[in-house]
Design a protein around this motif. Structure first.
Motif, PDB file in Angstrom:
ATOM      1  N   TYR A  17      -5.251  -0.132  -5.517  1.00 18.36           N
ATOM      2  CA  TYR A  17      -5.156   0.120  -4.083  1.00 18.36           C
ATOM      3  C   TYR A  17      -6.310  -0.617  -3.419  1.00 18.36           C
ATOM      4  CZ  TYR A  17      -4.862   2.378   0.419  1.00 18.36           C
ATOM      5  OH  TYR A  17      -4.730   2.606   1.769  1.00 18.36           O
ATOM      6  N   VAL A  24      -1.124  -1.808  -1.760  1.00 20.60           N
ATOM      7  CA  VAL A  24      -1.053  -1.710  -3.216  1.00 20.60           C
ATOM      8  C   VAL A  24      -0.819  -3.108  -3.759  1.00 20.60           C
ATOM      9  CG1 VAL A  24       0.301  -0.782  -5.130  1.00 20.60           C
ATOM     10  CG2 VAL A  24      -0.201   0.644  -3.143  1.00 20.60           C
ATOM     11  N   GLU A  46      -0.299   4.032  -4.799  1.00 23.61           N
ATOM     12  CA  GLU A  46       0.000   4.388  -3.406  1.00 23.61           C
ATOM     13  C   GLU A  46      -0.668   5.698  -3.007  1.00 23.61           C
ATOM     14  OE1 GLU A  46       4.269   4.378  -3.376  1.00 23.61           O
ATOM     15  OE2 GLU A  46       4.373   2.207  -3.084  1.00 23.61           O
TER      16      GLU A  46
END
Length: 84
Positions: A17, A24, A46
């Motif tokens: 991330y 992402v 995520e």
């Protein structure tokens, strides 16, 4: 242009991330200082910010990370080990 620009190489299936872009990415694309991971799946990447928030909350409420208070064990008045 850097003469020896080292590009971080990731393994297939590693997800990150990116804190700077809020996205992402598969494999490390942004600098390490700007990313969380690796995560084993895209969905876990995520949810990286939620995972971090949950862990921070857990650590904040963990009594092992706080002084005991006045006169209690671990309370040195902020002077460090040399004051004992």
């Amino acid at each position: 242009m850097a003469l020896f620009k080292k590009r971080a190489a990731g393994r297939p299936g590693e997800w990150y991330y990116c804190l700077e872009h809020g996205t992402v990415e598969e494999g490390p694309q942004c600098p390490a200082k700007n990313r969380l991971g690796p995560y084993p799946s895209r969905q876990e990447a995520e949810n990286a910010m939620n995972t971090a928030a949950e862990r921070n909350q857990s650590w904040e409420n963990d009594p092992r990370w706080h002084d005991k208070g006045e006169g209690g064990e671990g309370d040195d008045g902020g002077k460090g080990p040399a004051a004992a």
